[in-house]
Scaffold this motif. Structure first.
Motif, PDB file in Angstrom:
ATOM      1  N   VAL A 163       0.861  -1.191   0.000  1.00 50.03           N
ATOM      2  CA  VAL A 163       0.000   0.000   0.000  1.00 50.03           C
ATOM      3  C   VAL A 163       0.893   1.236   0.000  1.00 50.03           C
ATOM      4  O   VAL A 163       1.795   1.368   0.828  1.00 50.03           O
ATOM      5  CB  VAL A 163      -0.943   0.019   1.232  1.00 50.03           C
ATOM      6  CG1 VAL A 163      -1.734   1.325   1.276  1.00 50.03           C
ATOM      7  CG2 VAL A 163      -1.881  -1.176   1.206  1.00 50.03           C
ATOM      8  N   LEU A 164       0.645   2.110  -0.953  1.00 48.36           N
ATOM      9  CA  LEU A 164       1.433   3.337  -1.108  1.00 48.36           C
ATOM     10  C   LEU A 164       1.399   4.169   0.176  1.00 48.36           C
ATOM     11  O   LEU A 164       0.334   4.320   0.773  1.00 48.36           O
ATOM     12  CB  LEU A 164       0.833   4.133  -2.273  1.00 48.36           C
ATOM     13  CG  LEU A 164       1.543   5.403  -2.719  1.00 48.36           C
ATOM     14  CD1 LEU A 164       2.851   5.034  -3.432  1.00 48.36           C
ATOM     15  CD2 LEU A 164       0.639   6.186  -3.669  1.00 48.36           C
ATOM     16  N   ASP A 165       2.555   4.686   0.584  1.00 50.57           N
ATOM     17  CA  ASP A 165       2.616   5.517   1.785  1.00 50.57           C
ATOM     18  C   ASP A 165       3.256   6.863   1.446  1.00 50.57           C
ATOM     19  O   ASP A 165       4.467   7.060   1.597  1.00 50.57           O
ATOM     20  CB  ASP A 165       3.423   4.788   2.879  1.00 50.57           C
ATOM     21  CG  ASP A 165       3.369   5.533   4.205  1.00 50.57           C
ATOM     22  OD1 ASP A 165       2.921   6.697   4.221  1.00 50.57           O
ATOM     23  OD2 ASP A 165       3.781   4.952   5.219  1.00 50.57           O
ATOM     24  N   PRO A 166       2.441   7.810   0.955  1.00 50.22           N
ATOM     25  CA  PRO A 166       2.996   9.094   0.509  1.00 50.22           C
ATOM     26  C   PRO A 166       3.706   9.858   1.625  1.00 50.22           C
ATOM     27  O   PRO A 166       4.676  10.569   1.360  1.00 50.22           O
ATOM     28  CB  PRO A 166       1.769   9.868   0.021  1.00 50.22           C
ATOM     29  CG  PRO A 166       0.728   8.823  -0.250  1.00 50.22           C
ATOM     30  CD  PRO A 166       0.989   7.739   0.761  1.00 50.22           C
ATOM     31  N   GLU A 167       3.251   9.710   2.861  1.00 44.28           N
ATOM     32  CA  GLU A 167       3.903  10.445   3.954  1.00 44.28           C
ATOM     33  C   GLU A 167       5.307   9.892   4.187  1.00 44.28           C
ATOM     34  O   GLU A 167       6.257  10.661   4.390  1.00 44.28           O
ATOM     35  CB  GLU A 167       3.056  10.340   5.231  1.00 44.28           C
ATOM     36  CG  GLU A 167       1.790  11.175   5.121  1.00 44.28           C
ATOM     37  CD  GLU A 167       0.904  11.079   6.353  1.00 44.28           C
ATOM     38  OE1 GLU A 167      -0.232  11.587   6.274  1.00 44.28           O
ATOM     39  OE2 GLU A 167       1.330  10.500   7.363  1.00 44.28           O
ATOM     40  N   THR A 203      -8.715  -2.910   6.025  1.00 45.77           N
ATOM     41  CA  THR A 203      -8.596  -2.784   4.566  1.00 45.77           C
ATOM     42  C   THR A 203      -7.172  -2.402   4.156  1.00 45.77           C
ATOM     43  O   THR A 203      -6.678  -2.841   3.131  1.00 45.77           O
ATOM     44  CB  THR A 203      -9.582  -1.718   4.033  1.00 45.77           C
ATOM     45  OG1 THR A 203     -10.893  -2.083   4.438  1.00 45.77           O
ATOM     46  CG2 THR A 203      -9.539  -1.600   2.518  1.00 45.77           C
ATOM     47  N   ILE A 204      -6.521  -1.582   4.973  1.00 44.51           N
ATOM     48  CA  ILE A 204      -5.200  -1.091   4.570  1.00 44.51           C
ATOM     49  C   ILE A 204      -4.095  -1.398   5.577  1.00 44.51           C
ATOM     50  O   ILE A 204      -2.927  -1.241   5.268  1.00 44.51           O
ATOM     51  CB  ILE A 204      -5.218   0.443   4.311  1.00 44.51           C
ATOM     52  CG1 ILE A 204      -5.866   1.196   5.478  1.00 44.51           C
ATOM     53  CG2 ILE A 204      -5.937   0.768   3.017  1.00 44.51           C
ATOM     54  CD1 ILE A 204      -5.749   2.720   5.365  1.00 44.51           C
ATOM     55  N   THR A 243       7.539  11.116   1.408  1.00 48.06           N
ATOM     56  CA  THR A 243       7.909  12.518   1.611  1.00 48.06           C
ATOM     57  C   THR A 243       8.992  12.637   2.680  1.00 48.06           C
ATOM     58  O   THR A 243       9.944  13.405   2.544  1.00 48.06           O
ATOM     59  CB  THR A 243       6.655  13.326   2.031  1.00 48.06           C
ATOM     60  OG1 THR A 243       5.634  13.110   1.051  1.00 48.06           O
ATOM     61  CG2 THR A 243       6.936  14.811   2.109  1.00 48.06           C
ATOM     62  N   ARG A 297     -11.190  -3.143  16.155  1.00 46.26           N
ATOM     63  CA  ARG A 297     -12.414  -2.345  16.082  1.00 46.26           C
ATOM     64  C   ARG A 297     -12.185  -0.872  15.847  1.00 46.26           C
ATOM     65  O   ARG A 297     -13.096  -0.166  15.422  1.00 46.26           O
ATOM     66  CB  ARG A 297     -13.258  -2.574  17.329  1.00 46.26           C
ATOM     67  CG  ARG A 297     -13.808  -3.999  17.333  1.00 46.26           C
ATOM     68  CD  ARG A 297     -14.764  -4.257  18.446  1.00 46.26           C
ATOM     69  NE  ARG A 297     -15.809  -3.240  18.556  1.00 46.26           N
ATOM     70  CZ  ARG A 297     -16.620  -3.152  19.610  1.00 46.26           C
ATOM     71  NH1 ARG A 297     -16.500  -3.986  20.603  1.00 46.26           N
ATOM     72  NH2 ARG A 297     -17.554  -2.235  19.650  1.00 46.26           N
ATOM     73  N   LEU A 298     -10.990  -0.361  16.137  1.00 44.95           N
ATOM     74  CA  LEU A 298     -10.788   1.078  15.944  1.00 44.95           C
ATOM     75  C   LEU A 298      -9.382   1.462  15.469  1.00 44.95           C
ATOM     76  O   LEU A 298      -9.247   2.189  14.489  1.00 44.95           O
ATOM     77  CB  LEU A 298     -11.100   1.838  17.247  1.00 44.95           C
ATOM     78  CG  LEU A 298     -10.847   3.359  17.175  1.00 44.95           C
ATOM     79  CD1 LEU A 298     -11.812   4.036  16.201  1.00 44.95           C
ATOM     80  CD2 LEU A 298     -10.972   4.000  18.554  1.00 44.95           C
ATOM     81  N   LEU A 299      -8.359   0.951  16.151  1.00 41.56           N
ATOM     82  CA  LEU A 299      -7.018   1.503  15.919  1.00 41.56           C
ATOM     83  C   LEU A 299      -6.506   1.225  14.512  1.00 41.56           C
ATOM     84  O   LEU A 299      -5.790   2.034  13.938  1.00 41.56           O
ATOM     85  CB  LEU A 299      -6.036   0.958  16.965  1.00 41.56           C
ATOM     86  CG  LEU A 299      -6.414   1.249  18.422  1.00 41.56           C
ATOM     87  CD1 LEU A 299      -5.404   0.611  19.368  1.00 41.56           C
ATOM     88  CD2 LEU A 299      -6.501   2.750  18.676  1.00 41.56           C
ATOM     89  N   ALA A 300      -6.866   0.068  13.958  1.00 42.22           N
ATOM     90  CA  ALA A 300      -6.423  -0.264  12.602  1.00 42.22           C
ATOM     91  C   ALA A 300      -7.634  -0.337  11.675  1.00 42.22           C
ATOM     92  O   ALA A 300      -8.750  -0.594  12.135  1.00 42.22           O
ATOM     93  CB  ALA A 300      -5.693  -1.604  12.606  1.00 42.22           C
ATOM     94  N   ASN A 301      -7.402  -0.101  10.412  1.00 39.63           N
ATOM     95  CA  ASN A 301      -8.430  -0.328   9.400  1.00 39.63           C
ATOM     96  C   ASN A 301      -7.978  -1.548   8.592  1.00 39.63           C
ATOM     97  O   ASN A 301      -7.010  -1.463   7.837  1.00 39.63           O
ATOM     98  CB  ASN A 301      -8.560   0.898   8.493  1.00 39.63           C
ATOM     99  CG  ASN A 301      -9.574   0.687   7.380  1.00 39.63           C
ATOM    100  OD1 ASN A 301      -9.920  -0.446   7.047  1.00 39.63           O
ATOM    101  ND2 ASN A 301     -10.052   1.774   6.804  1.00 39.63           N
TER     102      ASN A 301
END
Lengths: 229, 83
Positions: free
Chosen positions: B16-20, B72-73, B23, B66-70
């Protein structure tokens, strides 16, 4: 009928949505999320903004507020639900729609007009358009890059659940017309039901004729659909 | 009950691309550092009381789910230490 525009702490396109719907003669009211979903709700807008300051991830906190359980229930019953920008992030975070919207390829906030290609015309949101039509709608986001794993994306495409893709004025997709690096140029998707849709571009900012293009009007008219399909 | 700290590390899934991060990498290179790659992650340190380290691990994992991670990514891992 009344469209409920859900206001979270940090929503800031709720009034734009209300004004745009008013212009279209669609009855709408802003609902504070803690007050719960009004019974007379016949359509739902998850508006743009920066709910909870985008803490953790854009949309993550709002997606877990109690009203979203009511929104999911209404969505499952066929009530039209439209998530715009931060509302799209909330929609994906809450599981209403698949995938995730994350940091733009540029790592910057981008505010510009883009072109979208209508990918299917049999939804309430695109009923006034034809597949392949190109419309102009503005974006304003820092986290709008659509991400999903390749298998899941293939499934979505096979199930025809991509609603809009970024494109150029001719309707051609490609890296130059994809503003944020979204996978397969995805700008908006539908949920399990096509009455549920999320998109990063702002149809409510492309509705009033005195602020520019009005291609967003027909998307908002999807909120008038009876649902149940 | 014992006191634990559960450390949850949430990172983008491989690919998964990590633009931050990109940079940040470029900013380090502009400062003259030599590096080949850079990945960033979010780290949450959660103080909690639980019957055992296993229970603490389970609870922190559920917080991640349930919250800290998503999912999907993100991938995440949980480490529990005595506090």
């Amino acid at each position: 009928m009344t469209v409920s525009i859900i206001r979270f702490g940090g929503s800031n396109c709720d009034r734009d949505a209300e004004r745009a719907l008013e212009y279209l003669d669609i009855d709408a009211e802003i609902v504070w999320h803690e007050d719960g979903l009004p019974e007379e709700t016949t359509g739902i807008v998850l508006p743009g903004g920066f709910s909870y300051g985008d803490y953790l991830r854009a949309g993550a906190m709002a997606a877990r507020s109690p009203i979203m359980a009511e929104v999911r229930e209404a969505a499952a019953d066929g009530t039209p639900v439209l998530g715009v920008c931060n509302g799209a992030q909330v929609g994906c975070e809450s599981g209403l729609t698949p995938g995730a919207f994350t940091t733009n390829r540029s790592a910057r906030f981008q505010c510009e007009h883009v072109y979208l290609r209508v990918e299917r015309d049999d939804t309430p949101w695109t009923a006034h358009y034809e597949e392949g039509d190109v419309i102009e709608v503005p974006i304003a986001h820092g986290e709008g890059r659509y991400e999903i794993d390749d298998d899941r994306l293939e499934e979505l495409e096979a199930d025809d659940r991509i609603l809009f893709r970024y494109c150029d004025v001719e309707g051609e997709t490609g890296p130059e017309s994809n503003p944020n690096g979204s996978k397969h140029d995805v700008a908006g998707v539908v949920g399990k039901r096509k009455t549920v849709a999320v998109l990063m571009p702002h149809p409510e900012r492309a509705t009033l004729p005195d602020v520019g293009p009005t291609d967003g009007q027909e998307i908002l008219r999807g909120l008038e659909s009876a649902g149940g399909t | 009950m014992s006191a634990y700290t559960a450390t949850v590390t949430v990172r983008l899934k491989h690919g998964v691309l990590d633009p931050e991060a990109e940079t940040t990498k470029q900013a380090l290179q502009r400062l003259g550092f030599e590096l080949e790659g850079l990945r960033s992650a979010d780290r949450f340190e959660i103080d909690l009381e639980a019957e055992s380290a296993e229970v603490a691990h389970e609870r922190a994992s559920e917080m991640a789910e349930r919250l800290l991670a998503n999912p999907t990514i993100h991938d995440y891992d949980v480490e529990v230490t005595d506090r």
